[in-house]
Design a protein around this motif. Sequence first.
Motif, mmCIF file in Angstrom:
data_model
loop_
_atom_site.group_PDB
_atom_site.id
_atom_site.type_symbol
_atom_site.label_atom_id
_atom_site.label_comp_id
_atom_site.label_asym_id
_atom_site.label_seq_id
_atom_site.Cartn_x
_atom_site.Cartn_y
_atom_site.Cartn_z
ATOM 1 N N SER A 36 0.834 -1.204 0.000
ATOM 2 C CA SER A 36 0.000 0.000 0.000
ATOM 3 C C SER A 36 0.869 1.254 0.000
ATOM 4 C CB SER A 36 -0.917 -0.012 1.220
ATOM 5 O OG SER A 36 -1.599 1.191 1.336
ATOM 6 N N PHE A 37 1.903 1.260 0.818
ATOM 7 C CA PHE A 37 2.832 2.389 0.882
ATOM 8 C C PHE A 37 3.498 2.605 -0.482
ATOM 9 C CE2 PHE A 37 7.137 3.999 1.802
ATOM 10 C CZ PHE A 37 6.812 5.182 2.422
ATOM 11 N N PHE A 38 3.958 1.520 -1.092
ATOM 12 C CA PHE A 38 4.603 1.579 -2.397
ATOM 13 C C PHE A 38 3.641 2.103 -3.460
ATOM 14 C CE2 PHE A 38 5.603 -0.588 -6.435
ATOM 15 C CZ PHE A 38 6.854 -0.036 -6.675
ATOM 16 N N LEU A 39 2.411 1.579 -3.457
ATOM 17 C CA LEU A 39 1.416 2.013 -4.436
ATOM 18 C C LEU A 39 1.050 3.482 -4.260
ATOM 19 C CD1 LEU A 39 -0.919 -1.102 -4.507
ATOM 20 C CD2 LEU A 39 0.411 -0.198 -6.424
ATOM 21 N N SER A 40 0.967 3.950 -3.011
ATOM 22 C CA SER A 40 0.624 5.363 -2.798
ATOM 23 C C SER A 40 1.711 6.267 -3.356
ATOM 24 C CB SER A 40 0.369 5.661 -1.322
ATOM 25 O OG SER A 40 1.550 5.655 -0.579
ATOM 26 N N GLN A 41 2.968 5.849 -3.238
ATOM 27 C CA GLN A 41 4.060 6.626 -3.815
ATOM 28 C C GLN A 41 3.965 6.651 -5.341
ATOM 29 O OE1 GLN A 41 6.328 8.382 -1.870
ATOM 30 N NE2 GLN A 41 4.852 7.741 -0.329
ATOM 31 N N MET A 42 3.617 5.519 -5.929
ATOM 32 C CA MET A 42 3.455 5.453 -7.380
ATOM 33 C C MET A 42 2.291 6.321 -7.841
ATOM 34 S SD MET A 42 4.134 1.469 -8.382
ATOM 35 C CE MET A 42 3.274 1.713 -9.906
ATOM 36 N N LEU A 43 1.165 6.235 -7.136
ATOM 37 C CA LEU A 43 -0.012 7.019 -7.515
ATOM 38 C C LEU A 43 0.258 8.511 -7.413
ATOM 39 C CD1 LEU A 43 -2.828 4.929 -5.831
ATOM 40 C CD2 LEU A 43 -2.473 5.258 -8.290
ATOM 41 N N GLU A 44 1.000 8.903 -6.393
ATOM 42 C CA GLU A 44 1.322 10.322 -6.228
ATOM 43 C C GLU A 44 2.081 10.846 -7.446
ATOM 44 O OE1 GLU A 44 3.638 13.181 -3.065
ATOM 45 O OE2 GLU A 44 2.849 11.266 -2.405
ATOM 46 N N GLU A 64 -7.566 20.944 -2.236
ATOM 47 C CA GLU A 64 -7.242 19.760 -3.025
ATOM 48 C C GLU A 64 -5.787 19.354 -2.811
ATOM 49 O OE1 GLU A 64 -6.904 18.252 -7.605
ATOM 50 O OE2 GLU A 64 -8.425 19.744 -7.129
ATOM 51 N N ARG A 65 -4.895 20.318 -2.791
ATOM 52 C CA ARG A 65 -3.482 20.000 -2.574
ATOM 53 C C ARG A 65 -3.269 19.364 -1.208
ATOM 54 N NH1 ARG A 65 -3.070 24.695 -5.480
ATOM 55 N NH2 ARG A 65 -2.909 26.032 -3.660
ATOM 56 N N ALA A 66 -4.009 19.818 -0.204
ATOM 57 C CA ALA A 66 -3.830 19.292 1.148
ATOM 58 C C ALA A 66 -4.300 17.848 1.268
ATOM 59 C CB ALA A 66 -4.580 20.168 2.144
ATOM 60 N N PHE A 67 -5.342 17.468 0.535
ATOM 61 C CA PHE A 67 -5.931 16.148 0.707
ATOM 62 C C PHE A 67 -5.636 15.169 -0.421
ATOM 63 C CE2 PHE A 67 -8.503 18.850 3.457
ATOM 64 C CZ PHE A 67 -8.387 18.119 4.633
ATOM 65 N N ARG A 68 -4.941 15.595 -1.439
ATOM 66 C CA ARG A 68 -4.633 14.715 -2.563
ATOM 67 C C ARG A 68 -3.815 13.506 -2.109
ATOM 68 N NH1 ARG A 68 -1.997 17.828 -7.048
ATOM 69 N NH2 ARG A 68 -4.101 18.577 -7.303
ATOM 70 N N GLY A 69 -2.851 13.709 -1.247
ATOM 71 C CA GLY A 69 -2.033 12.601 -0.749
ATOM 72 C C GLY A 69 -2.849 11.578 0.021
ATOM 73 N N LEU A 70 -3.812 12.055 0.793
ATOM 74 C CA LEU A 70 -4.676 11.137 1.539
ATOM 75 C C LEU A 70 -5.529 10.294 0.592
ATOM 76 C CD1 LEU A 70 -5.819 13.562 4.371
ATOM 77 C CD2 LEU A 70 -4.115 11.740 4.525
ATOM 78 N N LEU A 71 -5.999 10.907 -0.482
ATOM 79 C CA LEU A 71 -6.768 10.173 -1.474
ATOM 80 C C LEU A 71 -5.909 9.082 -2.115
ATOM 81 C CD1 LEU A 71 -9.384 9.842 -3.126
ATOM 82 C CD2 LEU A 71 -8.448 11.531 -4.714
ATOM 83 N N HIS A 72 -4.674 9.408 -2.432
ATOM 84 C CA HIS A 72 -3.773 8.416 -3.024
ATOM 85 C C HIS A 72 -3.515 7.275 -2.052
ATOM 86 C CE1 HIS A 72 -2.132 11.836 -5.738
ATOM 87 N NE2 HIS A 72 -3.275 11.371 -6.164
ATOM 88 N N GLU A 73 -3.368 7.585 -0.776
ATOM 89 C CA GLU A 73 -3.157 6.542 0.229
ATOM 90 C C GLU A 73 -4.363 5.614 0.305
ATOM 91 O OE1 GLU A 73 -2.010 8.094 4.038
ATOM 92 O OE2 GLU A 73 -0.413 9.297 3.154
ATOM 93 N N GLU A 74 -5.553 6.164 0.261
ATOM 94 C CA GLU A 74 -6.760 5.334 0.323
ATOM 95 C C GLU A 74 -6.901 4.475 -0.931
ATOM 96 O OE1 GLU A 74 -8.780 4.681 2.938
ATOM 97 O OE2 GLU A 74 -7.274 5.886 3.966
ATOM 98 N N TYR A 75 -6.623 5.057 -2.108
ATOM 99 C CA TYR A 75 -6.628 4.260 -3.334
ATOM 100 C C TYR A 75 -5.655 3.089 -3.193
ATOM 101 C CZ TYR A 75 -9.062 7.834 -6.198
ATOM 102 O OH TYR A 75 -9.971 8.709 -6.744
ATOM 103 N N ALA A 76 -4.472 3.361 -2.687
ATOM 104 C CA ALA A 76 -3.436 2.334 -2.552
ATOM 105 C C ALA A 76 -3.855 1.247 -1.571
ATOM 106 C CB ALA A 76 -2.123 2.973 -2.111
#
Length: 108
Positions: A42-50, A68-80
Amino acid sequence: MDGLLELQMANATATGRTQGAPNIEGVRSEAEARQVAEEFESFFLSQMLEQMFTGVGEDNPFSGGAGERAFRGLLHEEYAKVMARNGGLGLADRLTSEVLRYQEDGEL
Protein backbone atom coordinates in the motif's frame (compact mmCIF):
# COMPACT_ATOMS: atom_id res chain seq x y z
CA MET A 1 0.97 34.25 3.91
CA ASP A 2 -0.95 31.80 1.71
CA GLY A 3 2.32 30.36 0.36
CA LEU A 4 3.58 29.71 3.89
CA LEU A 5 0.40 27.83 4.79
CA GLU A 6 0.69 25.68 1.67
CA LEU A 7 4.32 24.88 2.49
CA GLN A 8 3.40 23.86 6.04
CA MET A 9 0.56 21.64 4.80
CA ALA A 10 2.82 20.00 2.22
CA ASN A 11 5.45 19.29 4.87
CA ALA A 12 2.89 17.87 7.30
CA THR A 13 1.34 15.52 4.75
CA ALA A 14 4.72 14.45 3.35
CA THR A 15 6.02 13.69 6.85
CA GLY A 16 2.97 11.59 7.64
CA ARG A 17 3.36 9.51 4.48
CA THR A 18 7.06 8.83 4.88
CA GLN A 19 6.59 7.80 8.49
CA GLY A 20 3.93 5.31 7.38
CA ALA A 21 6.44 2.77 6.09
CA PRO A 22 5.78 -0.61 7.75
CA ASN A 23 8.14 -2.12 10.29
CA ILE A 24 8.81 -5.88 10.10
CA GLU A 25 10.71 -6.25 13.37
CA GLY A 26 7.68 -7.15 15.51
CA VAL A 27 6.25 -9.80 13.16
CA ARG A 28 5.74 -13.16 14.86
CA SER A 29 2.99 -14.92 12.86
CA GLU A 30 1.91 -15.49 9.29
CA ALA A 31 -1.11 -13.20 9.75
CA GLU A 32 1.14 -10.39 11.02
CA ALA A 33 3.54 -10.98 8.11
CA ARG A 34 0.65 -10.70 5.65
CA GLN A 35 -0.57 -7.49 7.32
CA VAL A 36 2.88 -5.90 7.12
CA ALA A 37 3.30 -7.03 3.51
CA GLU A 38 -0.02 -5.43 2.53
CA GLU A 39 0.94 -2.24 4.38
CA PHE A 40 4.23 -2.11 2.48
CA GLU A 41 2.51 -2.72 -0.86
CA SER A 42 0.00 0.00 0.00
CA PHE A 43 2.83 2.39 0.88
CA PHE A 44 4.60 1.58 -2.40
CA LEU A 45 1.42 2.01 -4.44
CA SER A 46 0.62 5.36 -2.80
CA GLN A 47 4.06 6.63 -3.82
CA MET A 48 3.46 5.45 -7.38
CA LEU A 49 -0.01 7.02 -7.52
CA GLU A 50 1.32 10.32 -6.23
CA GLN A 51 3.79 10.47 -9.11
CA MET A 52 1.21 9.27 -11.61
CA PHE A 53 -1.28 11.99 -10.73
CA THR A 54 1.22 14.84 -10.67
CA GLY A 55 -0.14 17.57 -12.91
CA VAL A 56 -3.44 15.79 -13.64
CA GLY A 57 -6.47 18.07 -13.51
CA GLU A 58 -4.59 21.21 -12.56
CA ASP A 59 -5.94 23.13 -15.56
CA ASN A 60 -9.54 22.27 -14.79
CA PRO A 61 -11.55 25.34 -13.70
CA PHE A 62 -13.38 23.30 -11.03
CA SER A 63 -10.34 21.80 -9.33
CA GLY A 64 -7.18 22.88 -7.61
CA GLY A 65 -6.68 25.14 -4.67
CA ALA A 66 -5.20 24.61 -1.24
CA GLY A 67 -7.90 22.14 -0.18
CA GLU A 68 -7.24 19.76 -3.03
CA ARG A 69 -3.48 20.00 -2.57
CA ALA A 70 -3.83 19.29 1.15
CA PHE A 71 -5.93 16.15 0.71
CA ARG A 72 -4.63 14.71 -2.56
CA GLY A 73 -2.03 12.60 -0.75
CA LEU A 74 -4.68 11.14 1.54
CA LEU A 75 -6.77 10.17 -1.47
CA HIS A 76 -3.77 8.42 -3.02
CA GLU A 77 -3.16 6.54 0.23
CA GLU A 78 -6.76 5.33 0.32
CA TYR A 79 -6.63 4.26 -3.33
CA ALA A 80 -3.44 2.33 -2.55
CA LYS A 81 -4.96 0.61 0.50
CA VAL A 82 -7.93 -0.59 -1.54
CA MET A 83 -5.65 -1.76 -4.34
CA ALA A 84 -3.36 -3.66 -1.94
CA ARG A 85 -6.33 -5.34 -0.17
CA ASN A 86 -7.64 -6.53 -3.54
CA GLY A 87 -4.43 -8.06 -4.84
CA GLY A 88 -2.54 -4.93 -5.93
CA LEU A 89 0.60 -5.75 -7.86
CA GLY A 90 1.13 -9.08 -6.13
CA LEU A 91 3.94 -7.73 -3.98
CA ALA A 92 2.22 -8.68 -0.72
CA ASP A 93 2.38 -12.41 -1.56
CA ARG A 94 6.11 -12.30 -2.21
CA LEU A 95 6.80 -10.02 0.74
CA THR A 96 4.86 -12.27 3.11
CA SER A 97 7.04 -15.24 2.21
CA GLU A 98 10.20 -13.12 2.58
CA VAL A 99 9.17 -11.83 6.01
CA LEU A 100 8.42 -15.40 7.12
CA ARG A 101 11.78 -16.56 5.76
CA TYR A 102 13.55 -13.84 7.75
CA GLN A 103 11.58 -14.89 10.81
CA GLU A 104 12.60 -18.54 10.39
CA ASP A 105 16.25 -17.62 9.86
CA GLY A 106 16.19 -15.42 12.96
CA GLU A 107 17.23 -12.33 11.01
CA LEU A 108 14.48 -10.10 12.47
